[in-house]
Design an enzyme around this catalytic site. Structure first.
Site, short mmCIF file in Angstrom:
data_model
loop_
_atom_site.label_atom_id
_atom_site.label_comp_id
_atom_site.label_asym_id
_atom_site.label_seq_id
_atom_site.Cartn_x
_atom_site.Cartn_y
_atom_site.Cartn_z
N TYR A 57 -2.64 -30.00 -150.93
CA TYR A 57 -2.62 -28.49 -150.88
C TYR A 57 -2.39 -28.53 -149.20
O TYR A 57 -4.21 -29.08 -148.12
CB TYR A 57 -4.29 -28.14 -150.84
CG TYR A 57 -4.26 -28.00 -152.19
CD1 TYR A 57 -3.38 -27.93 -153.23
CD2 TYR A 57 -5.88 -27.84 -152.88
CE1 TYR A 57 -3.68 -27.98 -154.57
CE2 TYR A 57 -6.11 -27.99 -154.27
CZ TYR A 57 -4.21 -28.07 -155.46
OH TYR A 57 -5.22 -27.74 -156.66
N HIS A 125 -2.28 -34.81 -161.30
CA HIS A 125 -2.24 -32.96 -161.07
C HIS A 125 -0.90 -32.81 -162.13
O HIS A 125 -1.19 -32.02 -162.46
CB HIS A 125 -1.31 -33.16 -159.26
CG HIS A 125 -1.59 -32.03 -159.29
ND1 HIS A 125 -1.94 -31.33 -157.56
CD2 HIS A 125 -2.31 -30.71 -159.56
CE1 HIS A 125 -2.14 -30.28 -157.58
NE2 HIS A 125 -2.31 -29.52 -158.25
N SER A 205 -8.21 -20.88 -161.81
CA SER A 205 -7.32 -19.69 -161.97
C SER A 205 -8.41 -18.98 -162.74
O SER A 205 -7.97 -18.67 -163.49
CB SER A 205 -5.93 -19.49 -161.70
OG SER A 205 -5.61 -19.80 -160.70
N PRO A 206 -9.66 -19.30 -162.70
CA PRO A 206 -10.77 -18.61 -163.76
C PRO A 206 -10.57 -17.10 -163.78
O PRO A 206 -10.93 -16.29 -164.11
CB PRO A 206 -12.41 -19.07 -163.42
CG PRO A 206 -11.97 -19.55 -162.45
CD PRO A 206 -10.64 -20.09 -162.17
N LEU A 207 -10.53 -16.65 -162.32
CA LEU A 207 -9.84 -15.16 -162.32
C LEU A 207 -8.70 -14.21 -162.32
O LEU A 207 -8.27 -13.80 -161.73
CB LEU A 207 -10.51 -14.79 -160.98
CG LEU A 207 -12.63 -14.64 -160.87
CD1 LEU A 207 -12.52 -15.15 -159.44
CD2 LEU A 207 -12.67 -14.31 -161.85
N GLY A 208 -7.93 -15.09 -163.12
CA GLY A 208 -6.03 -14.71 -162.61
C GLY A 208 -5.37 -14.52 -161.74
O GLY A 208 -4.80 -13.74 -161.21
N GLY A 210 -6.64 -14.57 -158.93
CA GLY A 210 -7.66 -13.21 -158.22
C GLY A 210 -7.83 -12.07 -158.85
O GLY A 210 -8.33 -10.85 -158.19
N PHE A 211 -6.42 -11.59 -159.59
CA PHE A 211 -5.99 -10.19 -160.92
C PHE A 211 -7.52 -9.87 -160.85
O PHE A 211 -7.84 -8.30 -161.10
CB PHE A 211 -4.93 -10.37 -161.38
CG PHE A 211 -4.68 -8.98 -161.80
CD1 PHE A 211 -3.76 -8.34 -160.71
CD2 PHE A 211 -4.96 -8.62 -162.88
CE1 PHE A 211 -3.30 -7.15 -161.12
CE2 PHE A 211 -4.50 -7.17 -163.29
CZ PHE A 211 -3.65 -6.47 -161.70
N SER A 213 -10.76 -10.24 -160.49
CA SER A 213 -11.14 -9.23 -159.32
C SER A 213 -11.39 -7.79 -159.01
O SER A 213 -12.05 -7.40 -158.65
CB SER A 213 -11.40 -11.10 -158.22
OG SER A 213 -9.65 -10.38 -157.30
#
Length: 328
Positions: A57, A125, A205-208, A210-211, A213
């Site tokens: 990152y 990773h 990415s538990p919120l897809g 960000g989608f 949200s």
């Protein structure tokens, strides 16, 4: 927040952590370091103990940022970082390298960048197909014996590889993409295998991405330079189709008196996992943390499953090459 067990090796963490990647990489320009540091420190105040980063990152920028933000707080938190892609000290990125020699080199560099003498949770990773998993994990186990790492984990791997790794040295955590937008882990044996072996499951990415949200209504809403613009699930056509999932979940969230994002996070925690939603702002962080107080009953879970079933999203979650690599 009350802590929960992450796996059965003794590691305990907050019920959700903070994914720090987006503060430094992949999601467009990130130049508000002061807010990122404030967000990390606010997370500690709110009881978040699991902080996730990786040497890729930036490269290195995110580890350095996290180390700076946690000055004076290191003994209160669990720091997780990762290695796999070979990176020269000048930041030049190469191929996946799972050799013991590179694993040890990467760890020493991460310790310097994080400003610490040990990593609490060290992940591979991505699996290197040219190196037997037993060799890589064996080297990681030596790091635990040496006291430079407390626990080890894998990220985005198959059930078979997970078993082989765990037989070599106890694996504490598996990190994979998992959300109401991406439920393959329920169907490819990975989640069941982790549960069987007593390995904690950490959804990224538990919120897809960000989608879930509800922030993204079209591809143009994504910042310039954002890596999501290249993902099939974030094409203009896919976004238009996938908004129906967000809308259906929004109805359920309203009935629970929470946001759609909070509902999605509560669902991952109800599944016995420890999600690591990312954010760069304190306001979003506080919203995410509040999801730990949401209780979902059997009827709620049935309604959520109907609104966002496995395979319900339009478009692949990643490129075909990336998904093939993640199945190793």
């Amino acid at each position: 927040m009350d802590e929960v067990a992450l796996g059965t090796q003794g590691l305990r963490v907050s019920p959700l952590g903070l994914g720090c990647m987006g503060m430094s990489a992949f999601y467009g320009d990130r130049d508000d370091e002061a807010e990122s540091v404030a967000t990390i420190r606010r997370a500690v105040e709110l009881g978040v103990t699991l902080f996730d980063t990786a040497e890729i990152y930036g490269p290195f920028a995110n580890e350095k940022l996290l180390g700076k933000a946690l000055e004076g707080l290191r003994d209160q938190v669990v720091v997780a970082t990762k290695f796999a892609t070979e990176i020269d000290d000048d930041g030049t990125i190469g191929a996946i390298n799972g050799t013991p020699a590179y694993a040890k080199r990467a760890l020493e560099r991460s310790l310097r960048h994080l400003g610490t003498d040990h990593v609490d949770l060290y992940y591979l990773h991505r699996v290197d197909p040219s190196v037997p998993i037993e060799e890589t994990v064996g080297a990681m186990g030596e790091m635990v014996t040496d006291g430079k790492v407390r626990y080890i984990g894998l990220s985005e791997t198959s059930a078979e590889t997970l078993r082989a790794a765990h037989a070599t040295f106890p694996i504490t955590a598996l990190q994979s993409e998992y959300s109401l937008f991406e439920r393959d882990a329920e169907h490819n044996g990975v989640l069941d295998t982790a549960r069987e072996l007593g390995i904690g499951f950490v959804p990224f990415s538990p919120l897809g991405r960000g989608f879930l949200s509800g922030r993204y209504q079209r591809a143009g809403d994504l910042p310039e330079g954002d890596a999501r613009r290249a993902l099939p699930r974030f094409s203009e056509e896919a976004i238009a189709a996938n908004l129906r999932i967000v809308d259906a979940l929004g109805v359920i969230a309203e009935s629970k008196g929470c946001s759609t994002a909070q509902l999605a996070l509560a669902w991952t925690m109800a599944a016995g996992t420890v999600p690591i939603p990312g954010t760069t702002r304190r306001s979003r962080l506080e919203e995410n943390v509040a999801s730990a107080d949401i209780v979902l009953d059997d009827d709620d879970l049935r309604r959520i499953d109907a609104a966002s079933p496995h395979g319900g999203a339009t478009g692949h979650r990643n490129t075909e090459a990336a998904m093939a690599r993640d199945r190793l």
